[in-house]
Design an enzyme around this catalytic site. Structure first.
Site, mmCIF file in Angstrom:
data_model
loop_
_atom_site.group_PDB
_atom_site.id
_atom_site.type_symbol
_atom_site.label_atom_id
_atom_site.label_comp_id
_atom_site.label_asym_id
_atom_site.label_seq_id
_atom_site.Cartn_x
_atom_site.Cartn_y
_atom_site.Cartn_z
ATOM 1 N N THR A 285 -0.449 -4.481 2.351
ATOM 2 C CA THR A 285 -1.753 -4.099 2.872
ATOM 3 C C THR A 285 -2.797 -4.705 1.968
ATOM 4 O O THR A 285 -2.662 -4.649 0.752
ATOM 5 C CB THR A 285 -1.955 -2.573 2.852
ATOM 6 O OG1 THR A 285 -0.984 -1.975 3.678
ATOM 7 C CG2 THR A 285 -3.330 -2.195 3.351
ATOM 8 N N ALA B 227 -4.622 -13.705 1.722
ATOM 9 C CA ALA B 227 -3.428 -13.962 2.541
ATOM 10 C C ALA B 227 -2.700 -15.222 2.079
ATOM 11 O O ALA B 227 -1.472 -15.309 2.193
ATOM 12 C CB ALA B 227 -3.812 -14.076 4.011
ATOM 13 N N CYS C 78 -1.127 -13.687 -1.629
ATOM 14 C CA CYS C 78 -0.255 -12.506 -1.639
ATOM 15 C C CYS C 78 0.757 -12.577 -0.499
ATOM 16 O O CYS C 78 0.373 -12.635 0.670
ATOM 17 C CB CYS C 78 -1.109 -11.237 -1.508
ATOM 18 S SG CYS C 78 -0.123 -9.719 -1.462
ATOM 19 N N THR D 96 0.460 -9.962 2.418
ATOM 20 C CA THR D 96 -0.782 -9.948 3.185
ATOM 21 C C THR D 96 -0.753 -11.091 4.185
ATOM 22 O O THR D 96 -0.358 -12.200 3.840
ATOM 23 C CB THR D 96 -1.993 -10.129 2.233
ATOM 24 O OG1 THR D 96 -1.981 -9.073 1.272
ATOM 25 C CG2 THR D 96 -3.311 -10.107 2.987
#
Length: 185
Positions: free
Chosen positions: A12, A168, A171, A174
């Site tokens: 998240t 994104a 990570c 993500t």
């Protein structure tokens, strides 16, 4: 930032950016279990309207726990209409004192378009020093990117989208499937 507090489940990134009289909250859609992506289109940013007062909330951590906290936050907001900070402090008190709530594994970012707060898993209520805050596995990446972008003239939503894209890319928990909610006071 791996969230050791939530073993097994990862994935998240929630980011909030306040600029120009509005707050934008963005969240990615990935939910992972270990090294496997379970879902790529989860909706972790919600618009609430308790008592007719709009609030936007994004959550990280256990989905079931986050929904429990969102329901309790809605009740606190109904008891204190239009008083987001007061409702969050009351929720945090419950969170710290209630034996069941203390075991909930979630964090929230909440805003009414003016006030911007982070509710931590320890039952703390934090108001960010800057007009940007983030939580979750990619939160530090999104936060750093957004803080850098705040030096530009970009609007809040564009800052949020660009910062989330950077998170994104960095990570693995993500993704780029964003839910974006805007709210102004």
């Amino acid at each position: 930032m791996a969230e050791d507090r939530f073993p097994g489940w990862h994935g998240t990134t929630i980011l909030a950016v306040r600029r120009g009289g509005e707050v934008v909250v963005a969240g990615d859609g990935q939910v992972s279990l270990g090294q496997t992506v379970i879902k790529g289109t989860a909706r972790k940013v919600r618009r609430l309207s308790p008592g007719g007062h709009e609030v936007v909330a994004g959550f990280a951590g256990s989905t079931a726990d986050a929904f429990t906290l969102l329901e309790r936050l809605e009740k606190k907001l109904e008891a204190a209409p239009g008083q987001l900070a007061r409702a969050c402090v009351q929720l945090a008190k419950d969170w710290r004192m209630d034996k069941y709530l203390r075991n909930l594994e979630a964090m929230l970012i909440v805003t009414d378009g003016e006030t911007l707060l982070v509710l931590t898993g320890a039952g703390d209520v934090l108001e960010p020093e800057h007009d940007v805050t983030a939580i979750g596995s990619g939160g530090n990446f999104a936060l750093a990117a957004a803080r850098g972008l705040m030096a530009t003239d970009l609007p809040a939503e564009e800052i949020a989208r660009k910062a989330m894209a950077i998170a994104a890319d960095i990570c693995v928990y993500t993704n780029g499937n964003l839910t974006v909610e805007r709210i102004s006071k």
